[in-house]
Design a protein around this motif. Structure first.
Motif, short mmCIF file in Angstrom:
data_model
loop_
_atom_site.label_atom_id
_atom_site.label_comp_id
_atom_site.label_asym_id
_atom_site.label_seq_id
_atom_site.Cartn_x
_atom_site.Cartn_y
_atom_site.Cartn_z
N TRP B 488 0.84 -1.20 0.00
CA TRP B 488 0.00 0.00 0.00
C TRP B 488 0.88 1.26 0.00
CZ3 TRP B 488 -0.69 4.27 3.06
CH2 TRP B 488 -1.84 5.04 2.78
N THR B 489 1.92 1.22 0.85
CA THR B 489 2.82 2.37 0.96
C THR B 489 3.59 2.59 -0.34
OG1 THR B 489 3.03 1.86 3.31
CG2 THR B 489 4.65 3.39 2.39
N ALA B 492 1.30 4.24 -2.68
CA ALA B 492 1.10 5.64 -2.29
C ALA B 492 2.30 6.48 -2.70
CB ALA B 492 0.84 5.74 -0.78
N GLU B 493 3.49 5.93 -2.53
CA GLU B 493 4.71 6.64 -2.94
C GLU B 493 4.72 6.89 -4.45
OE1 GLU B 493 6.92 7.97 -1.07
OE2 GLU B 493 6.59 7.06 0.90
N HIS B 494 4.05 6.01 -5.18
CA HIS B 494 3.93 6.19 -6.64
C HIS B 494 2.68 6.99 -7.01
CE1 HIS B 494 7.12 3.18 -6.95
NE2 HIS B 494 7.23 3.52 -8.23
N GLY B 495 2.03 7.56 -6.02
CA GLY B 495 0.89 8.45 -6.32
C GLY B 495 -0.44 7.75 -6.52
N ILE B 496 -0.57 6.53 -6.01
CA ILE B 496 -1.85 5.80 -6.14
C ILE B 496 -2.34 5.43 -4.75
CG2 ILE B 496 -3.01 3.82 -7.20
CD1 ILE B 496 -1.62 5.44 -9.30
N LEU B 497 -3.52 5.92 -4.37
CA LEU B 497 -4.08 5.58 -3.05
C LEU B 497 -5.21 4.57 -3.21
CD1 LEU B 497 -4.51 8.77 -0.81
CD2 LEU B 497 -2.67 7.08 -0.79
N PHE B 498 -4.98 3.37 -2.68
CA PHE B 498 -6.06 2.39 -2.55
C PHE B 498 -6.48 2.35 -1.08
CE2 PHE B 498 -4.28 -0.44 -6.26
CZ PHE B 498 -4.76 0.48 -7.19
N LYS B 533 -3.77 4.69 -15.68
CA LYS B 533 -2.47 4.95 -15.06
C LYS B 533 -2.35 4.17 -13.74
CE LYS B 533 0.46 8.66 -13.43
NZ LYS B 533 0.39 9.96 -12.80
N ALA B 534 -3.44 4.14 -12.99
CA ALA B 534 -3.42 3.42 -11.71
C ALA B 534 -3.13 1.94 -11.94
CB ALA B 534 -4.74 3.60 -10.98
#
Lengths: 549, 549
Positions: B488-489, B492-498, B533-534
């Protein structure tokens, strides 16, 4: 803005209730560090697409801040319908034209319980300018009005079985909100300024004494393993309406506030200050026939005073150098109750817990309301809102005056200074029936004693009548409560609804309770002619009522 | 409208919590008989004069019900900004032109917790037409959305220490709302339709057995005076999201609903049915390359089905012949979350207590929202709103399809039928990494196993991914929870929030808990390009992640 010398709030986390402590930390906490990442793609929340919000725009046409005068008018108020009004208007689009614009795509979406950034900013600045809390790190947090605000605050601070300090007469809904949780009330005696500091000290000191005794008893006599079961503690939360107290209309002066605050510091009590009538503070009532000359003077004074009051004078929380006050503000009385919008001013420790409590309750307040109120205040600016409040205050003062004038027309009013009880130190008007020509001398004498009395309120929306029912033929037999209800019912049958007094008692009232009957009469939304009719009907009903067996 | 044969709700008052029972009766009850008196002068409440509401009018420009098509489009959805929209508009004045008109003088005033009469009527009629409850005297009651709705219902039914039956994976905010009150959860196993009826029966039957044993023990062995202290009872409240279950996306069929209802009758359980995604039910996912031909057919079918579904088919509460279901409806997903508006459908006994709970919480929902939503629905009429819902459902279906298509582009997807666990009986897509040309044969084989899998949801806004992390080098050492968080982290570091999966577990998750990692991915508000993109970023990150020590 604050200097280095202004302190920060002290640690008051021991006041948090078990429920409050058990609330999760912010679910957004883990996300925060990523939320500002440019180009972030968020697929975490259950957010509908704003494309499907069926509202393309919402608009409001609002009165200008100067809509009501700053000096008393001959024609006070009317129905309002069909009146010529000066308005300005605003429109909020779904998509913002410029970054930061209020927009429906954001306002109508899910949001944190802190609400829209624009409204947060307005509220924080307003609290800072008007109230100037006495500690640096005060926090404002939006809520859905003071009922929601108090409910959340109460359950954040109070465990089942705890006690709340309150005035002997108080707002019934505040008590209705906590009683189901087994939270008890500790009524404190009042005088003409509201809650008495000497009575407060007495109550807390004797409680402290009792508690020490109890603790000694528990520790010495009971087996150690039972200690966990013996919870016994004095009240550590106060509910208070310091301005335009509901129902009595009393307003506390700075000295009294300071005394109460200092006692609360001494006994470690958190003060929840419910202050809806702060901006409806009024000049003293002046009888109609003396008003013209004195009002000119009063209003000259008043203009300066109101301005000062909202800028530098009545700084509610400035006594609060520890972060011990949770202040409740609302737009209900200054904009409209239907906004369901208000805010806390308190220390950040409590604000964080109150925010968590909000998340699982109202969530964020309604988005329509947030854009409507934010737009109104952005259009008016701070100075415009202050101008609005100054006029509003005068409007309610005129309504108060009109109702008391109507009572003066319908009854014989005599002034006196109260020396006892919850109106001690106040100028009281005693009302007796005017003699009727048809009446025999004997009858007219019988009614010459005052049948009720009241203190013209110094803020708010209510005249609090004390009924003098001792002269009623059934007084000894049935007591005051039955008579209060009987008179209330007689008035209702004649088409006049007052608030009946026993509702406002912080102590339980039974048929056996000794005391005086009361009515709370709202002058805030009744038209002038109806006020006159209410007063004359009251005289008529009272005359019949006093003869009734 | 109901025939004589339809029963009334049974007495379920023994389910009311101590707090709920302790709430006062309606404060308006004593006034009601007078309120309709012609010419009544009301001076009982603290109501500001509407003359001082600074809003002269509010207006809304709203999309027409036909704004979105009823058949699939090639270009699915976009940012929405700047799009040409067909709108109609309405204006609400402060003073009504005709008696009964929506007006701000009423909408922005204090009101009972039942809200505006016009909105009450719309909601009652809608529930009657769409849901057709199986008992005659069902009652609808406005609330401030399902979070408020559930919170009030929970504390109306549950005492501290009680337990709530829920699905093993469920909406975390629903649990966050009750956990602080010491209310425990009893997770019930799921399959591809959501909560399993056999597991529910098993849990309740064994509880019943244990309770009987416990009661015998208590009565025989403990002194009688301690009986009052020993509260022990099985769960008597269920929280369930039967349609588009959050997070799994599962939808329950009628047979399963009936089974669960019957078990709840047997064990005397109250069902709180949280149903935000009812109107977002979707046709099965069809892979892109097969979609064109099948979709034409599907959508022909669909048009009829949707119409039936909203008129006669999915009648949620019709099983409920006892008044045992508290249904929660919301405008959050069908109009906008910022409305903070929803409603209960339940028996009048519960509705009365829920109304009392509302009075000391949110009070009435926001007046702006009430007039805005009432105006929208009055303008659209019932048929227009149904037309809107039919299109909305298709919009979210297309978003779901677009996201799964994006996954299909970024991963190798293989279909299979799940035979175990909480997706049992569902068509599952297993996703593995596509071979990279640069990769050695060995590496490519290593990644050929599925790394995650999912069931295309049948309603709602979420794809629930099960992560297959057994192949990760650290799996044995750190367990699934640490890996879920690490992945998950990395995303998030790659700009994707799940949404990370362990949040949705109804059981406590510790570092030692055995199980599978999950992500909940919302497809409801992400633009098409961002979805692509995601998905491709997910593939990239997952490839690196599986190599990572």
């Amino acid at each position: 803005m604050y200097s280095e010398k202004v302190p920060e709030a002290i640690d008051l986390s021991h006041h948090l209730s078990e429920v409050s402590k058990a609330r999760a930390i912010s679910p957004l906490k883990g996300l925060q560090k990523y939320m500002t990442k440019p180009g972030l793609i968020t697929m975490a929340g259950g957010t509908p697409s704003p494309e499907y919000f069926p509202f393309s725009t919402v608009s409001g046409e609002t009165l200008i801040p100067e809509s009501f005068p700053l000096t008393a008018q001959v024609i006070l108020f009317g129905a309002g319908a069909g009146k010529k009004e000066k308005t300005t208007s605003f429109t909020i689009n779904k998509w913002p034209a410029h970054t930061g614009d209020l927009n429906l795509a954001t306002a109508l979406q899910y949001s944190p319980a802190t609400g829209l950034a624009a409204l947060q900013k307005i509220i924080q600045e307003f609290s800072e300018k008007v109230y100037q809390p006495g500690y640096k790190n005060f926090t404002t947090l939006i809520d859905a009005g003071n009922t929601d605000g108090w409910g959340r605050a109460a359950l954040t601070l109070l465990n089942q079985g705890d006690s709340v300090l309150c005035s002997e007469w108080t707002y019934p809904s505040a008590l209705a909100g906590i009683r189901p949780w087994g939270i008890k009330t500790v009524p404190i005696a009042m005088d003409g300024q509201g809650m008495r500091s000497d009575s407060l000290r007495e109550t807390l000191a004797s409680w402290d004494e009792a508690e020490r005794g109890f603790k000694r008893y528990v520790l010495e006599l009971l087996p150690a393993r039972l200690n966990a079961l013996t919870t016994y503690s004095g009240p550590h939360v106060m509910y208070i309406i310091p301005v335009g107290q509901n129902p009595t209309g009393a307003t506390m002066e700075a000295q009294r506030k300071k005394e109460i605050y200092d006692i609360c510091v001494e006994f470690d009590v958190i003060i929840v200050e419910d202050d809806p009538y702060y901006f409806l503070q009024q000049s003293p009532y002046v009888p109609k026939d003396q008003r013209h000359r004195r009002r000119c003077l009063l209003f000259d004074l008043d203009r300066r005073e109101v301005y000062r009051s909202t800028r530098t004078e009545f700084l509610e929380v400035r006594f609060d150098y520890q972060g011990r006050v949770i202040r409740l503000d609302t737009f209900s009385k200054t904009v409209a109750p239907g906004c369901r919008l208000g805010w806390y001013t308190c220390n950040p420790q409590f604000a964080e817990r109150l925010e968590r409590a909000g998340e699982t309750g109202t969530a964020a307040p309604c988005g329509f309301s947030q854009v409507m109120v934010a737009s109104l205040l952005l259009n008016w600016h701070y100075e415009g809102y202050i101008r609005w409040l100054r006029a509003l205050r005068l409007q309610y003062q005129q309504r108060r005056d009109a109702f008391i004038d109507a009572l003066a027309d319908a009854f014989q009013l005599d002034m006196g200074i109260e020396i006892n009880g919850h109106r001690k130190g106040s100028l009281v008007y005693h009302a007796s029936l005017k003699p009727e020509r048809q009446f025999s001398e004997k009858s007219s004498m019988r009614y010459s004693k005052p049948l009720f009395s009241f203190v013209p309120p110094s803020s708010g929306m209510f005249v609090w009548l004390k009924l003098h029912l001792e002269e009623h033929p059934s007084y000894t037999a049935v007591g005051y409560k039955a008579l209060e209800f009987k008179l209330w019912t007689a008035l209702a049958e004649h088409g006049i609804l007052f608030g009946f007094g026993s509702m406002f008692s912080a102590s339980a009232v039974t048929d056996e309770t000794k005391g005086d009957g009361h009515f709370r009469i709202s002058f805030s939304s009744t038209e002038h002619d109806d006020m006159k009719k209410a007063a004359s009907t009251f005289a008529l009903v009272l005359r019949e009522f006093m003869k009734d067996q």
